[in-house]
Design a protein around this motif. Structure first.
Motif, short mmCIF file in Angstrom:
data_model
loop_
_atom_site.label_atom_id
_atom_site.label_comp_id
_atom_site.label_asym_id
_atom_site.label_seq_id
_atom_site.Cartn_x
_atom_site.Cartn_y
_atom_site.Cartn_z
N THR A 1 0.81 -1.22 0.00
CA THR A 1 0.00 0.00 0.00
C THR A 1 0.84 1.27 0.00
O THR A 1 0.29 2.37 0.03
N CYS A 2 2.16 1.13 -0.01
CA CYS A 2 3.03 2.31 0.02
C CYS A 2 4.22 2.09 -0.90
O CYS A 2 4.56 0.97 -1.26
N ASP A 3 4.86 3.19 -1.26
CA ASP A 3 6.05 3.07 -2.09
C ASP A 3 7.33 3.35 -1.30
O ASP A 3 8.40 3.48 -1.86
N TRP A 4 7.22 3.44 0.00
CA TRP A 4 8.39 3.63 0.85
C TRP A 4 9.20 2.35 0.95
O TRP A 4 8.67 1.25 0.79
N ASN A 5 10.45 2.51 1.25
CA ASN A 5 11.31 1.39 1.63
C ASN A 5 11.67 1.59 3.09
O ASN A 5 11.55 2.68 3.64
N LEU A 6 12.13 0.53 3.71
CA LEU A 6 12.47 0.57 5.13
C LEU A 6 13.97 0.37 5.29
O LEU A 6 14.54 -0.56 4.71
N LEU A 7 14.60 1.25 6.04
CA LEU A 7 16.01 1.16 6.34
C LEU A 7 16.16 0.98 7.84
O LEU A 7 15.74 1.85 8.61
N LEU A 8 16.70 -0.14 8.25
CA LEU A 8 16.92 -0.43 9.67
C LEU A 8 18.37 -0.12 9.98
O LEU A 8 19.27 -0.66 9.34
#
Length: 86
Positions: free
Chosen positions: A11-18
């Motif tokens: 549902t989103c175009d974000w990526n996740l950076l941990l």
């Protein structure tokens, strides 16, 4: 956080950076990411120096600071200085 992202990732175009220190659960998290086929959406960076952390925060869209140990920490103040939603 990774499990929540897996549920909303379509549902989103974000990526996740941990970003953080390497720890005993890192491999479990990496396995989950791989099993959910999120390798291209979630990146883990460990043991970065302060200069790199500042650059990452300046380019971020938001900041999440889950912690079992600290109620308030320096990273929250740093995120505030970068005007990041927290």
């Amino acid at each position: 956080m990774v499990e929540a992202f897996a549920k909303i990732q379509k549902t989103c175009d974000w990526n996740l950076l941990l970003v953080g220190a390497a720890g005993p659960t890192e491999q479990t998290v990496r396995n989950f990411i791989h099993n959910e086929k999120l390798d291209n959406r979630i990146t883990i960076l460990t043991n970065l120096d302060q200069k790199d952390l500042v650059g990452i925060m300046q380019g971020a869209s938001g900041f999440l600071y889950p912690s079992f140990f600290e109620g308030f920490g320096i990273p929250l103040a740093e995120a505030a200085v970068c005007n990041l939603p927290m």
